[in-house]
Design a protein around this motif. Structure first.
Motif, PDB file in Angstrom:
ATOM      1  N   TYR A 178       0.816  -1.209   0.000  1.00 39.51           N
ATOM      2  CA  TYR A 178       0.000   0.000   0.000  1.00 39.51           C
ATOM      3  C   TYR A 178       0.853   1.265   0.000  1.00 39.51           C
ATOM      4  O   TYR A 178       0.403   2.328  -0.457  1.00 39.51           O
ATOM      5  N   ALA A 181       1.503   1.929  -3.548  1.00 46.85           N
ATOM      6  CA  ALA A 181       0.270   2.410  -4.176  1.00 46.85           C
ATOM      7  C   ALA A 181       0.051   3.889  -3.875  1.00 46.85           C
ATOM      8  O   ALA A 181      -0.362   4.666  -4.748  1.00 46.85           O
ATOM      9  N   ASN A 211      -4.922  -1.116  -1.106  1.00 47.21           N
ATOM     10  CA  ASN A 211      -4.069  -0.510  -2.125  1.00 47.21           C
ATOM     11  C   ASN A 211      -4.833   0.504  -2.969  1.00 47.21           C
ATOM     12  O   ASN A 211      -4.308   1.578  -3.300  1.00 47.21           O
ATOM     13  N   ASN A 260      -3.683  -3.886  -9.669  1.00 53.39           N
ATOM     14  CA  ASN A 260      -3.278  -4.772  -8.584  1.00 53.39           C
ATOM     15  C   ASN A 260      -3.340  -6.198  -9.119  1.00 53.39           C
ATOM     16  O   ASN A 260      -3.821  -7.112  -8.482  1.00 53.39           O
TER      17      ASN A 260
END
Length: 407
Positions: A178, A181, A211, A260
């Motif tokens: 994350y 991201a 994410n 993703n």
């Protein structure tokens, strides 16, 4: 999603209740026959880490080190081919880095395209029989086979990527994707001309939703009016579906895409359409150099080096709670190969975020943060702990649509 995948998700949910772990596995078991292994290039790998997990390998000697004068034999099990350009490629790069770091002190080997199925147990047992005393399993679906083999092989040390069950000689590890991201979002928000971003989602479990939300928060730090559209493909590696999803997002007005998923299809679709996109897990800049804004990469090398060092010096230990979740701070996550079109002021802001994540002065999930319904999910100045992060099942404000139900 296949019946086996649904069963895997249900089983993970039951285990979570028993183990006080929130969310579902990132990688359902694959109902794929050996003849179809070509599709496994990026499938199956990740899971949610347990709450209260350790942040790094800890000390405490165990049996199973190499004999004096003999190299430490290390084996890796990969779910995809080493040339997948994403998840497995990143793990194998780290394996090669180990060989460079330790030279003749270690000897590594790998088996690629090992399905998340019963055959995985046979592979792990074969690795033990071949004299490997440190074994890495790099996908979530290896959890139960590794636990079985570990119980029968107390002299061997096992490391399971993305799992949440540990044993006396098995511990788990993961990466804070994350953070990558968020950094991609920061760049995306600054580069978008339409104010609409798109995400190709794999399977709607907490990691992926986390994410998407982090990408959105990063984009809003550059442009508060940004909105994010999501198209789910319900798979981890499916280039045709990823291509269709990316095209759908572009047709809906998205001019910067994130994924993703594990193939380069999203980036390649952006390239064909004259839009921007990001690589995921590994540096994908070569697949679409004009479209590529940057790649949110995982670097497994720091963890692997630390692990091997601890085995060689006798300090490796496992057991309940021995889980590591590493990110920018530990050198495990980064945003690399920025496009030359990214303005200098955006690069400077990105550098500040990286520095803050590294020294702990910057926190991504810090309130006030609202859900897409406008209700506060994190109060002003409140900081989300790992338990909160591992249980995210909602969209933040700015993400359009609904999180698919029943996951």
């Amino acid at each position: 999603m296949t019946p086996r995948a649904l069963n895997a998700l249900n089983a993970r949910s039951a285990d979570a209740g028993a183990s006080n772990v929130r969310g579902f596995t990132r990688r359902p078991l694959l109902a794929v026959a050996a003849a179809s292994l070509l599709l496994l290039a990026g499938c199956g790998k990740k899971d949610e880490a347990p709450a209260g997990a350790a942040s790094a390998p800890e000390a405490g000697a165990t049996a199973g080190s190499a004999a004096p004068g003999e190299p430490l034999n290390i084996a890796f099990a990969y779910v995809g081919p080493v040339g997948d350009g994403g998840w497995t490629f990143a793990h194998d790069n780290a394996r090669k880095a180990l060989e460079k770091e330790f030279g003749a002190r270690i000897k590594t080997s790998f088996v690629e395209k090992v399905p998340e199925a019963a055959d995985a147990e046979r592979v792990f047992r074969d690795m033990v029989q071949q004299g490997n005393t440190l074994v890495f399993g790099t996908t979530f679906g290896y959890m139960e086979p590794m636990l079985k083999v570990a119980a029968d092989s107390p002299q061997v040390k096992f490391e399971h990527a993305t799992g949440y069950k540990q044993a006396a000689n098995l511990r788990t590890y993961d990466s804070r994707t994350y953070e990558g991201a968020y950094m991609a979002g920061l760049v995306a928000g600054a580069m978008s001309k339409t104010g609409t971003l798109g995400v190709v989602g794999s399977i709607p479990i907490p990691e992926v939703i986390r994410n998407i939300n982090s990408f959105t928060l990063g984009a809003q730090s550059s442009n508060p009016k940004i909105t994010v559209k999501v198209v789910w493909v319900n798979d981890w590696f499916n280039p045709p579906q990823e291509t269709n999803a990316a095209q759908t997002l572009i047709n809906a007005g998205a001019d910067v895409l994130m994924q993703n998923t594990d193939s380069s299809a999203v980036l390649q679709t952006a390239e064909k359409n004259g839009k921007y996109a990001f690589g995921w897990d590994s540096d994908m800049s070569g697949y679409g150099p004009k479209a590529h804004l940057g790649s949110a990469v995982i670097n497994w090398t720091p963890y692997y080096v630390a692990t091997v060092k601890s085995v060689l010096d006798g300090s490796w230990s496992a057991g309940p709670g021995k889980h590591s979740w590493w990110g920018v701070k530990e050198g495990a996550i980064d945003l690399v190969s920025l496009n030359a079109a990214v303005p200098a002021e955006v690069k400077a802001k990105l550098d500040q975020v990286k520095a803050g994540l590294k020294d702990g002065s910057f926190v991504i999930w810090k309130g006030p943060i609202a859900g897409q319904d406008g209700k506060e999910v994190l109060a002003k100045d409140a900081v989300a702990d790992d338990k909160f992060l591992q249980g995210i099942k909602f969209y933040v404000k700015g993400v359009e649509g609904q999180v698919p139900a029943g996951k």
